[in-house]
Write a protein that holds these residues in place. Sequence first.
Motif, PDB file in Angstrom:
ATOM      1  N   HIS A 113       1.019  -1.022   0.148  1.00  0.00           N
ATOM      2  CA  HIS A 113      -0.348  -0.112   0.429  1.00  0.00           C
ATOM      3  C   HIS A 113       0.807   1.308  -0.310  1.00  0.00           C
ATOM      4  O   HIS A 113       1.684   1.083  -0.044  1.00  0.00           O
ATOM      5  N   ARG A 114       0.222   2.117  -0.073  1.00  0.00           N
ATOM      6  CA  ARG A 114       0.931   3.240   0.159  1.00  0.00           C
ATOM      7  C   ARG A 114      -0.446   4.455   0.757  1.00  0.00           C
ATOM      8  O   ARG A 114      -1.457   4.060   1.224  1.00  0.00           O
ATOM      9  N   ASP A 115       0.332   4.983   1.873  1.00  0.00           N
ATOM     10  CA  ASP A 115      -0.701   5.660   3.270  1.00  0.00           C
ATOM     11  C   ASP A 115      -1.555   5.906   2.269  1.00  0.00           C
ATOM     12  O   ASP A 115      -3.162   7.184   2.882  1.00  0.00           O
ATOM     13  N   ILE A 116      -1.588   6.916   1.599  1.00  0.00           N
ATOM     14  CA  ILE A 116      -1.930   8.227   0.533  1.00  0.00           C
ATOM     15  C   ILE A 116      -3.413   7.746  -0.198  1.00  0.00           C
ATOM     16  O   ILE A 116      -4.341   8.175  -0.065  1.00  0.00           O
ATOM     17  N   GLN A 117      -3.136   6.280  -0.319  1.00  0.00           N
ATOM     18  CA  GLN A 117      -4.589   5.792  -0.859  1.00  0.00           C
ATOM     19  C   GLN A 117      -5.785   5.493   0.249  1.00  0.00           C
ATOM     20  O   GLN A 117      -6.431   5.290  -0.327  1.00  0.00           O
ATOM     21  N   THR A 132       5.484  16.744  -3.869  1.00  0.00           N
ATOM     22  CA  THR A 132       5.984  17.425  -2.698  1.00  0.00           C
ATOM     23  C   THR A 132       5.659  17.435  -0.884  1.00  0.00           C
ATOM     24  O   THR A 132       6.185  17.660  -0.963  1.00  0.00           O
ATOM     25  N   GLN A 133       4.740  16.626  -1.427  1.00  0.00           N
ATOM     26  CA  GLN A 133       4.572  16.336   0.299  1.00  0.00           C
ATOM     27  C   GLN A 133       5.378  15.541   0.736  1.00  0.00           C
ATOM     28  O   GLN A 133       5.941  14.302   0.373  1.00  0.00           O
ATOM     29  N   ASN A 134       5.637  15.600   1.675  1.00  0.00           N
ATOM     30  CA  ASN A 134       5.847  14.814   3.301  1.00  0.00           C
ATOM     31  C   ASN A 134       5.930  14.582   4.147  1.00  0.00           C
ATOM     32  O   ASN A 134       5.206  14.764   4.833  1.00  0.00           O
ATOM     33  N   VAL A 135       5.833  13.124   4.501  1.00  0.00           N
ATOM     34  CA  VAL A 135       4.774  12.705   5.529  1.00  0.00           C
ATOM     35  C   VAL A 135       6.472  10.799   5.873  1.00  0.00           C
ATOM     36  O   VAL A 135       5.863  10.309   4.720  1.00  0.00           O
ATOM     37  N   PRO A 152      11.827   0.657  -3.681  1.00  0.00           N
ATOM     38  CA  PRO A 152      12.537   2.142  -3.284  1.00  0.00           C
ATOM     39  C   PRO A 152      12.600   2.996  -4.952  1.00  0.00           C
ATOM     40  O   PRO A 152      12.390   3.386  -5.624  1.00  0.00           O
ATOM     41  N   GLY A 153      12.463   4.595  -4.827  1.00  0.00           N
ATOM     42  CA  GLY A 153      11.870   5.719  -5.310  1.00  0.00           C
ATOM     43  C   GLY A 153      10.440   6.211  -5.530  1.00  0.00           C
ATOM     44  O   GLY A 153      10.575   7.290  -5.943  1.00  0.00           O
ATOM     45  N   THR A 154       9.286   5.542  -5.429  1.00  0.00           N
ATOM     46  CA  THR A 154       8.313   5.212  -5.589  1.00  0.00           C
ATOM     47  C   THR A 154       7.548   5.977  -4.266  1.00  0.00           C
ATOM     48  O   THR A 154       6.441   6.833  -4.791  1.00  0.00           O
ATOM     49  N   HIS A 155       8.484   7.142  -3.234  1.00  0.00           N
ATOM     50  CA  HIS A 155       8.039   8.196  -2.676  1.00  0.00           C
ATOM     51  C   HIS A 155       7.572   9.075  -3.284  1.00  0.00           C
ATOM     52  O   HIS A 155       6.329  10.104  -2.842  1.00  0.00           O
ATOM     53  N   ARG A 156       8.082   9.069  -4.841  1.00  0.00           N
ATOM     54  CA  ARG A 156       8.404  10.257  -5.596  1.00  0.00           C
ATOM     55  C   ARG A 156       7.907  10.035  -7.345  1.00  0.00           C
ATOM     56  O   ARG A 156       7.331  10.502  -8.100  1.00  0.00           O
ATOM     57  N   GLU A 157       7.761   8.352  -7.450  1.00  0.00           N
ATOM     58  CA  GLU A 157       7.379   8.443  -8.252  1.00  0.00           C
ATOM     59  C   GLU A 157       5.978   7.329  -8.266  1.00  0.00           C
ATOM     60  O   GLU A 157       5.799   6.708  -7.869  1.00  0.00           O
ATOM     61  N   TRP A 158       5.827   7.264  -9.705  1.00  0.00           N
ATOM     62  CA  TRP A 158       4.282   6.082  -9.629  1.00  0.00           C
ATOM     63  C   TRP A 158       4.495   5.072  -9.886  1.00  0.00           C
ATOM     64  O   TRP A 158       5.500   4.777 -10.391  1.00  0.00           O
ATOM     65  N   ASP A 159       2.893   3.704  -9.397  1.00  0.00           N
ATOM     66  CA  ASP A 159       3.125   2.639  -9.457  1.00  0.00           C
ATOM     67  C   ASP A 159       3.493   1.977 -11.283  1.00  0.00           C
ATOM     68  O   ASP A 159       3.254   2.663 -11.989  1.00  0.00           O
ATOM     69  N   PHE A 195      11.021   6.411   6.665  1.00  0.00           N
ATOM     70  CA  PHE A 195      10.687   6.583   5.229  1.00  0.00           C
ATOM     71  C   PHE A 195       9.820   6.730   5.102  1.00  0.00           C
ATOM     72  O   PHE A 195       8.862   7.137   5.921  1.00  0.00           O
ATOM     73  N   SER A 196       9.241   6.941   3.432  1.00  0.00           N
ATOM     74  CA  SER A 196       7.934   8.145   3.532  1.00  0.00           C
ATOM     75  C   SER A 196       7.085   7.260   3.539  1.00  0.00           C
ATOM     76  O   SER A 196       6.855   6.212   2.856  1.00  0.00           O
ATOM     77  N   ALA A 197       6.290   8.028   4.412  1.00  0.00           N
ATOM     78  CA  ALA A 197       4.501   6.907   4.147  1.00  0.00           C
ATOM     79  C   ALA A 197       3.586   6.698   1.950  1.00  0.00           C
ATOM     80  O   ALA A 197       2.910   6.405   2.352  1.00  0.00           O
ATOM     81  N   HIS A 198       3.976   7.572   2.180  1.00  0.00           N
ATOM     82  CA  HIS A 198       4.219   7.682   0.034  1.00  0.00           C
ATOM     83  C   HIS A 198       4.368   6.636  -0.098  1.00  0.00           C
ATOM     84  O   HIS A 198       3.612   6.715  -1.491  1.00  0.00           O
TER      85      HIS A 198
END
Length: 246
Positions: A113-117, A132-135, A152-159, A195-198
């Motif tokens: 999951h991504r928490d943002i979902q 842009t957002q940081n959690v 790795p890297g998916t805090h700024r890149e989509w699936d 780690f980024s929650a995103h």
Amino acid sequence: MNEQISNYNRQGYLYLGQFFSEAELQPLEQILHTFHRDWLENNDADYKAGAINSHSITSGKSISEQERLDIFKFISQEKIREIISGIFPGKAVFLNTQLFFDPLNPQQHNYWHRDIQYTGMTIEEQKNTILTQNVLHFRIPLQSEPGIELIPGTHREWDQEEEMETRLSVNGRKPDDDLERGRKIPLKRGDLLIFSAHMIHRGLYGNKRFTFDIIFGDDTPEFRNFIDYKNHPSEQELEFLNTDLF
């Protein structure tokens, strides 16, 4: 530290082995066990239904005033503040705490999951927000455990297509299916994983995990609107804390 921050910016996580001493962990562990015993007593139905975490440890409902202050001191200690100031582009704010444990049913599946979902945002809104957002989760294991698996890297890149199908359970994929780009990070007592929650991630159950998470986000109205201030220190408690994280 600059190299470590660069690694986080590129990968979305930072692993720091043996970051905490026993002298730091033992008092924290006692408080968390006190909280967890109370949580289990009052949330038996949720635990039996598959719950794997609790939250709001600093709300004060299950621990003493001194224990609550001790957790705030732990959260706002200098070496944690130093990392936060390096990673966050602006001011950060404390959001909440969580405690992670194994499910009652050892056969229960974990899930990508991504928490943002879970925020109610559309897919397009999520894609834009992670840019842009940081959690951040600061994950602190109290004993050795399988840890976490992340991409790795998916805090700024989509699936990639298969990754999105997996975490959203479409086209025959299930959230616990293995993903090619997944990287497992086992954790030991004393370690710190940031780690980024995103980012795309999943917890790995086993070995009676008992893990404390501290969550920080950008100090913006968007986040402040969702903060339950019962989890934040009072004006009197702030006098004992040298920080602007609250």
